[in-house]
Every structure is written in C-alpha cells, then in structure tokens.
Design an enzyme around this catalytic site. Structure first.
Site, PDB file in Angstrom:
ATOM      1  N   GLY A 125     135.768  73.311   1.429  1.00 15.74           N
ATOM      2  CA  GLY A 125     134.651  73.666   2.299  1.00 15.74           C
ATOM      3  C   GLY A 125     133.307  73.639   1.590  1.00 15.74           C
ATOM      4  O   GLY A 125     132.329  74.157   2.087  1.00 15.74           O
ATOM      5  N   LEU A 128     132.022  68.727  -0.902  1.00 12.60           N
ATOM      6  CA  LEU A 128     132.158  67.729  -1.968  1.00 12.60           C
ATOM      7  C   LEU A 128     133.378  66.833  -1.714  1.00 12.60           C
ATOM      8  O   LEU A 128     133.921  66.218  -2.611  1.00 12.60           O
ATOM      9  CB  LEU A 128     132.256  68.408  -3.340  1.00 12.60           C
ATOM     10  CG  LEU A 128     131.055  69.265  -3.748  1.00 12.60           C
ATOM     11  CD1 LEU A 128     131.295  69.939  -5.093  1.00 12.60           C
ATOM     12  CD2 LEU A 128     129.768  68.437  -3.809  1.00 12.60           C
ATOM     13  N   SER A 129     133.817  66.806  -0.467  1.00  9.58           N
ATOM     14  CA  SER A 129     134.847  65.869  -0.003  1.00  9.58           C
ATOM     15  C   SER A 129     136.245  66.110  -0.541  1.00  9.58           C
ATOM     16  O   SER A 129     136.930  65.172  -0.974  1.00  9.58           O
ATOM     17  CB  SER A 129     134.445  64.419  -0.302  1.00  9.58           C
ATOM     18  OG  SER A 129     133.303  64.106   0.414  1.00  9.58           O
ATOM     19  N   ASP A 175     132.344  59.417   2.711  1.00 11.92           N
ATOM     20  CA  ASP A 175     133.138  60.205   1.760  1.00 11.92           C
ATOM     21  C   ASP A 175     134.341  59.411   1.245  1.00 11.92           C
ATOM     22  O   ASP A 175     134.573  59.318   0.040  1.00 11.92           O
ATOM     23  CB  ASP A 175     133.625  61.501   2.416  1.00 11.92           C
ATOM     24  CG  ASP A 175     132.474  62.317   2.977  1.00 11.92           C
ATOM     25  OD1 ASP A 175     131.314  62.011   2.639  1.00 11.92           O
ATOM     26  OD2 ASP A 175     132.730  63.262   3.755  1.00 11.92           O
TER      27      ASP A 175
HETATM   28  C1  GLA Z   1     129.969  64.580   6.031  1.00 12.95           C
HETATM   29  C2  GLA Z   1     130.701  63.382   6.645  1.00 12.95           C
HETATM   30  C3  GLA Z   1     130.069  62.062   6.170  1.00 12.95           C
HETATM   31  C4  GLA Z   1     128.562  62.066   6.372  1.00 12.95           C
HETATM   32  C5  GLA Z   1     127.922  63.349   5.836  1.00 12.95           C
HETATM   33  C6  GLA Z   1     126.460  63.451   6.179  1.00 12.95           C
HETATM   34  O1  GLA Z   1     130.159  64.604   4.647  1.00 12.95           O
HETATM   35  O2  GLA Z   1     132.066  63.407   6.295  1.00 12.95           O
HETATM   36  O3  GLA Z   1     130.683  60.991   6.823  1.00 12.95           O
HETATM   37  O4  GLA Z   1     128.254  61.875   7.740  1.00 12.95           O
HETATM   38  O5  GLA Z   1     128.588  64.507   6.337  1.00 12.95           O
HETATM   39  O6  GLA Z   1     125.730  62.487   5.507  1.00 12.95           O
END
Ligand code: GLA
Length: 390
Positions: A125, A128-129, A175
């Site tokens: 959360g 940072l993916s 991401d």
């Molecule tokens: C999240 C989404 C991405 C992008 C960003 C905003 O990280 O997963 O695809 O849209 O927000 O730039």
C-alpha cells in the site's frame, strides 16, 4: 537483497523435500520519477525499477497443483491449476492466481504444478508497486520453467490485464512495464500508447533519489482513481467536436487543448485534462534536461508535476503535500513530488548526497509535527527488472 539461504530454509520448512530443483526469481518495485496519471491517457511516463522488490522461490511438483505461501502473510494455500476463480478471502494469493489464469487464457500451457514462496520487501500500500512485482515475478517464473518465451513486454501486458480483469483494479501499464523492463541505473521513458520505450541513463552525479513513505493508508484510492479516469474520458468526449478521431488525451498537444478549452464545459474536467496534457509535455522536457545533465531543471519539473497533481488533478492530500513542502525547504533538494497513484503513499525527492541525513531528520520531524504520522525513508538506487537469480 533478500537472504536466499534463509529463504531456502523457510521454503523447505513449509513444503518439505530438498533444495534440488529450487529456482529463485526476483522482480523489483518501482518509483515513478515524473509522468503521473498519464499512462491510461496514452502519454509518457518515466519510472525506474528499485533494487528491492519480491523474491520468489519456486520448485516443480508432481501433480497439477500450486502451493502458495509468503513470508509476509500468514495466509497460505494449495489449489488446482485448472479452474482458478477469484475469492475475496484468498487476499494476496489472488495476484498469483490471476497470473496463472491469464497465462492459461493466453494459451500458455502449464504442464506441471509448482510450490511457490514469496518474500516481499516493498511495504504494502505504499504505492511502490508491490502487486505488480508479485504479478511479474510469477509470470516470468512460470513461463520460464514451463518452457515458454519470457518476453518482458508481453509479461507486462498480461500482468496488467490480470490486475484489471481478475483483481478488478483498473490500473494503467506503467507499474508492470517498469517492473518487467527496468535496468540498473536507468529510467524508462515509455510511451504508453505504443509501448515504444527508451532506457535513459539516470546520471544524478552527487544527487540521490530519496523516497519518503507517508505511511498513510491509501483509503478510497480505487474509487478516486476510477473517477479520474472517467473525467479524462469525459474530456475526450467533449473534445471530439473538434477532433472526431480522438481516443486518448495523450494525443493532444498543450496548444490544441488550450485552443479548444471552450468545448469542455465542466471546469473540473478541464483541470484534469490540463494536468494530463501538460504533464506529458513535462516528461519530454524533463528527459531532455536529464540528458543534458541539467538536474536543476529536472528537479523543477518534478516540483511542477507535484503542484499540478495537487491543484489540477487533486490526488495528493494533506500528508503528501506536507512531506513535499518540508522536503523542498531542505537546502540541497532540487525537487520533490508524490509518486504513484497518490492519496497517500510515497514522495520522491532529488537530494544532494551531503544533505541526505539532514533531509531524513528534518522532513521526518516536520512531517510528524504536521500529521502525527511517522515517515520512513529509503535512499534508493535503480535496479534491474525481473530476472532469474538461480
Ligand atoms: C498507479 C497505477 C499506474 C498509474 C499511476 C499514476 O500506480 O497502477 O498505472 O496510473 O497510479 O501515474
């Protein structure tokens, strides 16, 4: 980097057997340097892979089942490869499940079952993916061990689709793309419409990238994210009166939007559109600045990006704004902005190496005074995209 010997122990404790046939894969987290909320509008983004992410230990088993376990969560499970369905109570396991489902839908046969142990180093959360990192490492490992090609662009696309369709999160491609295609010491200039990309050396000289985690839970992020997406679609609809072929805001120049501003009746929708079109333009200018070793301009564009996300796109919130404001007041800081979807999560700042300690102390203290929350900081290096370690 995770301690693989220790993780091997944990793997054997959980699944039994021997370490022979055990493979290890890694996919990073990502930080976006500039180009926010532009990916689903078909524009440019400029993310970089981190050196920390998700490590996956994986071993083939004799049946058609998948064992799923993680060092981060109590919840573990075992399921049949065939006939996978989303279940709310499966929580984090829905990410690997979605990938297995997506691989099969795309015709990648998975002849054997596997036991998997995940070890995540990205705070959940935090923006940072962490989910993209789990998805991409799973897809890469399963494809590779099942004898299929591991095309990292295809992997990014299938991971995004899995998140969109199986997990119901309508994210863009940034991401998964960054996590799959990152390269040490490089940022990725990605055109999200065509997926054409360029790896740009991130030569920051005596400056460091410092990530600040607001540790603010990103409540409502999905609904607000989807609301922003619809507002962008609304802007496209309105602008079709002048551009009948228009499908994405990213196809417009700043000038074209300005000249046709009267077509957008809702001022909020106009603000959203302005952010998107100007942000895409800013990415191009900031990459030019970086290539010319002009870090001062790069930092200024980072600041402008945040201000636009705050004032026009309205996705920052008190915590991110407070952290960015304190960061910019530290001498030796060239720029500071939120990174990711917003509404909490992290900031990224470009900080002179001599100022990093002061930065962490001062921003941490002021942020706590302003919000009551404890920040965490990561002085980060740029790492590789998904790879096999063993
Ligand atoms: C999240 C989404 C991405 C992008 C960003 C905003 O990280 O997963 O695809 O849209 O927000 O730039």
């Amino acid at each position: 980097m995770a301690n693989i010997e220790q993780l091997t122990e944990q793997f054997l404790q959980h699944y039994g057997g021997v370490a022979d046939g055990l493979h290890v894969f890694h996919a990073p987290g990502r930080v976006n340097l500039i180009g926010e909320h532009t990916d689903y509008n078909g524009g440019y983004v400029f993310p970089a892979a981190l050196t920390f992410g998700t490590t996956l230990l994986i071993r083939e088993r004799g049946d058609r089942k998948l064992g799923l376990a993680s060092t981060n969560f109590e919840l573990a499970g075992e399921l049949e490869i065939d006939g996978i369905v989303y279940k709310e109570e499966d929580d984090w396991m829905n990410y690997p499940k979605g990938i297995v489902n997506e691989l099969q839908q795309r015709g990648y046969a998975l002849p054997a079952g596997f036991d998997l142990l995940y070890h995540g180093e990205i705070p959940n959360g935090s923006g940072l993916s962490s989910s993209a990192s789990i998805e991409v490492v799973t897809a890469y490992a399963l494809l590779s061990l099942s004898g299929h090609p591991t095309d990292t662009v295809e992997i990014a696309l299938l991971a995004q689709r899995s998140e969109n369709e199986f997990n119901g999160v309508k994210c863009g491609i940034m991401d998964q793309f960054a996590v799959a295609n990152g390269k040490k010491d490089h940022a990725i200039l990605l055109m999200c419409d065509t997926l054409a990309y360029e790896l740009v050396p991130f030569n920051s000289g005596s400056y460091r990238l410092v990530i600040g985690n607001t540790n603010k839970r990103r409540g409502l992020v999905d609904s607000k994210y989807n609301e922003r997406r619809s507002q962008c679609e609304q802007a496209v609809q309105d602008l079709k009166a002048a551009f009948p072929e228009l499908t994405l805001l990213g196809q417009l120049t700043v000038q074209q939007l300005q000249d046709n501003a009267h077509l957008i009746k809702d001022p909020l929708v106009m603000n959203r559109a302005r952010h998107v079109v100007e942000e895409i333009d800013r990415v191009v200018r900031s990459v030019d600045a970086l290539k010319a070793d002009d870090l001062i301009s790069f930092g200024r564009y980072m600041n402008e990006s945040h201000d636009s996300l705050r004032d026009l796109y309205e996705v920052t919130g008190d915590e991110l704004d407070a952290m960015v404001e304190s960061a910019r007041a530290v001498p030796g800081v060239l720029g500071s902005r939120m990174t990711g979807a917003g509404f909490g999560g992290c900031t990224v700042s470009l900080v002179h190496e001599d100022s990093v300690d002061t930065f962490i102390a001062q921003v941490g203290e002021q942020y706590k005074a302003a919000t009551g929350l404890e920040a965490s900081f990561y002085v980060c290096s740029i790492g590789n995209g998904v790879e096999q370690l063993r």
